[in-house]
Scaffold this active site. Structure first.
Site, mmCIF file in Angstrom:
data_model
loop_
_atom_site.group_PDB
_atom_site.id
_atom_site.type_symbol
_atom_site.label_atom_id
_atom_site.label_comp_id
_atom_site.label_asym_id
_atom_site.label_seq_id
_atom_site.Cartn_x
_atom_site.Cartn_y
_atom_site.Cartn_z
ATOM 1 N N LYS A 111 -17.359 -13.766 10.717
ATOM 2 C CA LYS A 111 -16.559 -12.676 10.339
ATOM 3 C C LYS A 111 -17.442 -11.527 12.056
ATOM 4 O O LYS A 111 -16.818 -10.990 12.040
ATOM 5 C CB LYS A 111 -17.367 -12.344 9.224
ATOM 6 N N ARG B 89 -16.883 -8.829 16.748
ATOM 7 C CA ARG B 89 -17.289 -8.503 17.866
ATOM 8 C C ARG B 89 -16.037 -8.649 19.029
ATOM 9 O O ARG B 89 -16.460 -8.211 20.018
ATOM 10 C CB ARG B 89 -18.768 -9.548 17.923
ATOM 11 N N GLY C 49 -19.991 -3.125 6.920
ATOM 12 C CA GLY C 49 -20.507 -2.493 7.033
ATOM 13 C C GLY C 49 -20.851 -2.584 8.543
ATOM 14 O O GLY C 49 -21.252 -1.606 9.285
ATOM 15 N N ARG D 61 -23.939 3.407 1.671
ATOM 16 C CA ARG D 61 -24.396 2.255 2.633
ATOM 17 C C ARG D 61 -25.142 3.016 3.256
ATOM 18 O O ARG D 61 -24.702 3.929 3.581
ATOM 19 C CB ARG D 61 -23.877 1.413 2.388
ATOM 20 N N SER E 71 -31.691 -6.625 10.799
ATOM 21 C CA SER E 71 -30.533 -5.920 10.738
ATOM 22 C C SER E 71 -29.940 -6.067 11.674
ATOM 23 O O SER E 71 -30.566 -5.060 13.253
ATOM 24 C CB SER E 71 -30.968 -4.745 9.951
ATOM 25 N N GLN F 40 -26.797 -5.502 12.169
ATOM 26 C CA GLN F 40 -26.511 -4.659 12.453
ATOM 27 C C GLN F 40 -27.020 -3.229 12.988
ATOM 28 O O GLN F 40 -25.979 -2.549 13.907
ATOM 29 C CB GLN F 40 -25.396 -3.951 11.182
ATOM 30 N N ASP G 205 -26.678 -13.249 3.438
ATOM 31 C CA ASP G 205 -25.492 -13.472 3.062
ATOM 32 C C ASP G 205 -25.129 -14.671 1.959
ATOM 33 O O ASP G 205 -24.355 -14.637 1.045
ATOM 34 C CB ASP G 205 -24.007 -13.491 3.920
HETATM 35 C C1 S3P Z 1 -23.802 -8.723 9.908
HETATM 36 C C2 S3P Z 1 -25.358 -8.581 9.669
HETATM 37 C C3 S3P Z 1 -26.276 -8.181 8.360
HETATM 38 C C4 S3P Z 1 -24.681 -9.419 6.994
HETATM 39 C C5 S3P Z 1 -24.169 -8.376 7.262
HETATM 40 C C6 S3P Z 1 -23.212 -8.966 8.962
HETATM 41 C C7 S3P Z 1 -23.878 -8.539 11.218
HETATM 42 O O1 S3P Z 1 -26.603 -7.265 7.469
HETATM 43 O O2 S3P Z 1 -25.422 -8.807 6.256
HETATM 44 O O3 S3P Z 1 -23.028 -9.511 6.223
HETATM 45 O O4 S3P Z 1 -22.455 -9.006 11.694
HETATM 46 O O5 S3P Z 1 -24.293 -7.902 12.403
HETATM 47 P P1 S3P Z 1 -27.885 -6.870 8.461
HETATM 48 O O6 S3P Z 1 -28.220 -6.406 9.648
HETATM 49 O O7 S3P Z 1 -27.552 -4.998 8.066
HETATM 50 O O8 S3P Z 1 -28.296 -7.425 8.188
#
Ligand code: S3P
Length: 433
Positions: free
Chosen positions: A24, A29, A96, A124, A169, A171, A317
C-alpha cells in the site's frame, strides 16, 4: 452492501501458496511520484485497494492522466507546473498516507485546493504535518489551527527546513521531503527512530539525489523527477495476517510469495523469530527497487516476547495481528512504546483489547500498548471492526482458531488495503478433518 459476515471454519488447517498483493505505501507513492515526475511512469504490481484508488482519484482531479489496468498503471504527466487547479474538493477517503503526503506535495505546487477525508480521517491529527509545512512557508488552513481536515492549501514558494521529528512517522517525514523537492535550499529531516524509507528509495529511483546517514535525511530543493518503471513488491503488512495464521493454525504450512522485505518493514519477521516460529525466508527475488522474496511458515509452538523501542515503527501496522498471535503464545507478551496506535484508523489499543477480550483472551490495555498472557483457547463472538481494515482481518484470522463462529460487522472495510483477502484466505483453508 453486506453489513456483517459470519466466519465458521470449524477446525481447519491451512495449506498452499499465496501471492501477496502490492504494498500500500509503495503503491501510493508510485502514483504520487509518477504525477510529480515529467514523462511516463509505468507501475507493475499496483495495489488496487480503496486507499490507493483515493490517491489516483486526487491526482486525476489535478489533470494527471492515469490509466489503471488491473495491477498495471500508466501515468502521463508534464510535472507539477502543468497540474490543473481542481474545481472539486480532493477526497482522500480513509487514507492517512494520501492526506498527509498530499499536503506536502500541494504546499509547494502552483495550485490551490481543499482536502477532505472520511469520518476516520476527519479525526486524525494533521498538525504533525501542517506545523512543519507552515514553518517552510506553506499556506494551510484547517480546523483547530490545521489539526483536522478539511484543509485548504494555497500553493506557494517554500523555504527549506531543518526539522527534528517529534514522532517516528514515515508520513510526516515523507510530507516534508515531498515539500522540500519544491523548496529553496537544502532540507534536513532528523528522525527519532527509523520509519519506513519508501519515499527516500523512490526519490532515488525517480532520479533525485537524497542523502541518508543514520537517521538524518538531506534533500536539495529544486530537483526534478523523471518518469520511470516501478515494480511494487507485495505488502508485508498484508502478509503478516497469513504469517500469524501460519504459526497458530494447526497442521499448517503456507508459502507467501512476492513479499516486500524492506528492512524498515520486517519487524514482524523479527518478532516471529523471537517467539520461536518456524519460518524460512528466501530473499533472492529482486526485480524491484525494493527488496522482496518468499516466506514459508508452518505451525509453531510460540512463546511470549517483549516488543518496544525502535522495533515499533518497523511493525506498527502489524500490532493487531501480533496481539492475536500472542494469545496463543506461552507466557507474557508486552507491547510498549506504541502510543501511535491511538491515532491510527481507529484507536487500535482499545479496539484490539476490546475485541480480543470478547473471544476470551487475557489481554490488558496499557498507556502505550498492551499486555497479553497466553496461551488461551478462544471462543467465537460478535466482533466490531470500527471500520478499520486491520481490525477486520485480525478478527477473520482469529476465526480460524476459535471454537465457534466469529461474526464481524462491516467486512467491506478490509478493501482499504486487501480487497481479495477473503478470496486468498479461502484458497488455503482445508476444511476440518
Ligand atoms: C505509512 C506510514 C505509517 C503506517 C501507515 C502507512 C506510509 O504511518 O502506519 O499505514 O505509507 O508512510 P505513520 O508514518 O504515521 O506511522
Amino acid at each position: 452492501m453486506v453489513t456483517s459476515k459470519t466466519l465458521d471454519y470449524g477446525q481447519p488447517s491451512l495449506q498452499g501458496t499465496i501471492r501477496i498483493p502490492g504494498d500500500k505505501s509503495v503503491s501510493h507513492r508510485s502514483i504520487m511520484f509518477g504525477s510529480i515526475a515529467e514523462g511516463t511512469t509505468t507501475v507493475e504490481g499496483f495495489l488496487q485497494s480503496d486507499d490507493c484508488l483515493s490517491t489516483i482519484d486526487c491526482f486525476s482531479k489535478l489533470g494527471v492522466e492515469i490509466t489503471v489496468d488491473g495491477e498495471y498503471v500508466r501515468i502521463e504527466s508534464n510535472g507539477i507546473q502543468a497540474w490543473n487547479e481542481p474545481n472539486e474538493i480532493l477526497y482522500t477517503g480513509n487514507s492517512g498516507t494520501t492526506t498527509r503526503l498530499m499536503l506536502g506535495i500541494l504546499a509547494g505546487s502552483p495550485i490551490s485546493s481543499v482536502l477532505i477525508g472520511d469520518e476516520s480521517i476527519q479525526k486524525r491529527p494533521m498538525k504533525r504535518v501542517t506545523n512543519p509545512l507552515k514553518q517552510m512557508g506553506a499556506k494551510l488552513i484547517g480546523r483547530e489551527n490545521g489539526q483536522y481536515t478539511p484543509i485548504a492549501v494555497e500553493g506557494t514558494s517554500l523555504q527549506s527546513i531543518h526539522y527534528k521529528m517529534p514522532v517516528a512517522s514515515a508520513q510526516v517525514k515523507s510530507a516534508i521531503l515531498l515539500a522540500a523537492l519544491n523548496a529553496e535550499g537544502e532540507t534536513v529531516v532528523e528522525e527519532i527512530e527509523t520509519s519506513r524509507d519508501h519515499t527516500e528509495k523512490m526519490l532515488q529511483h525517480f532520479g533525485a539525489s537524497v542523502s541518508v546517514e543514520d537517521r538524518t535525511i538531506r534533500l536539495q530543493g529544486g530537483q526534478k523527477l523523471t518518469g520511470t518503471h516501478v515494480v511494487v513488491p507485495g505488502d508485508i503488512s498484508s502478509a503478516a495476517f497469513f504469517l500469524a495464521a501460519g504459526a497458530i493454525v494447526p497442521n499448517t504450512k503456507l508459502t507467501l510469495t512476492n513479499v516486500g522485505l524492506n528492512p524498515t518493514r520486517t519487524g514482524i519477521v523479527d518478532v516471529l523469530q523471537a517467539m520461536g516460529a518456524k519460518l524460512c525466508i528466501n530473499d533472492s527475488e529482486n526485480n524491484s527497487h525494493e527488496q522482496m522474496g518468499t516466506i514459508e511458515i508452518e505451525t509453531s509452538e510460540v512463546t511470549g516476547t517483549e516488543i518496544g523501542g525502535d522495533l515499533i515503527p518497523r511493525l506498527i501496522d502489524e500490532i493487531p495481528i501480533i496481539a492475536l498471535l500472542a494469545t496463543q503464545a506461552v507466557g507474557k507478551t508486552v507491547i510498549k512504546n506504541a502510543e501511535e496506535l491511538k491515532v491510527k484508523e481507529t484507536n487500535r489499543i482499545d479496539a484490539v483489547v476490546n475485541e480480543l477480550k470478547k473471544l476470551g483472551a487475557n489481554i490488558t490495555a496499557t498507556d502505550d500498548g498492551m499486555i497479553i498472557e497466553g496461551p488461551t483457547s478462544l471462543h467465537g463472538g460478535e466482533l466490531k471492526t470500527y471500520g478499520d481494515h486491520r481490525i477486520g482481518m485480525m478478527a477473520a484470522i482469529a476465526a480460524l482458531i476459535t471454537s465457534s463462529a466469529v461474526t464481524i460487522d462491516n467486512p467491506e472495510c478490509i478493501s482499504v488495503s486487501y480487497p481479495n483477502f477473503f478470496e486468498q484466505l479461502d484458497s488455503v483453508v482445508l476444511a476440518s478433518l
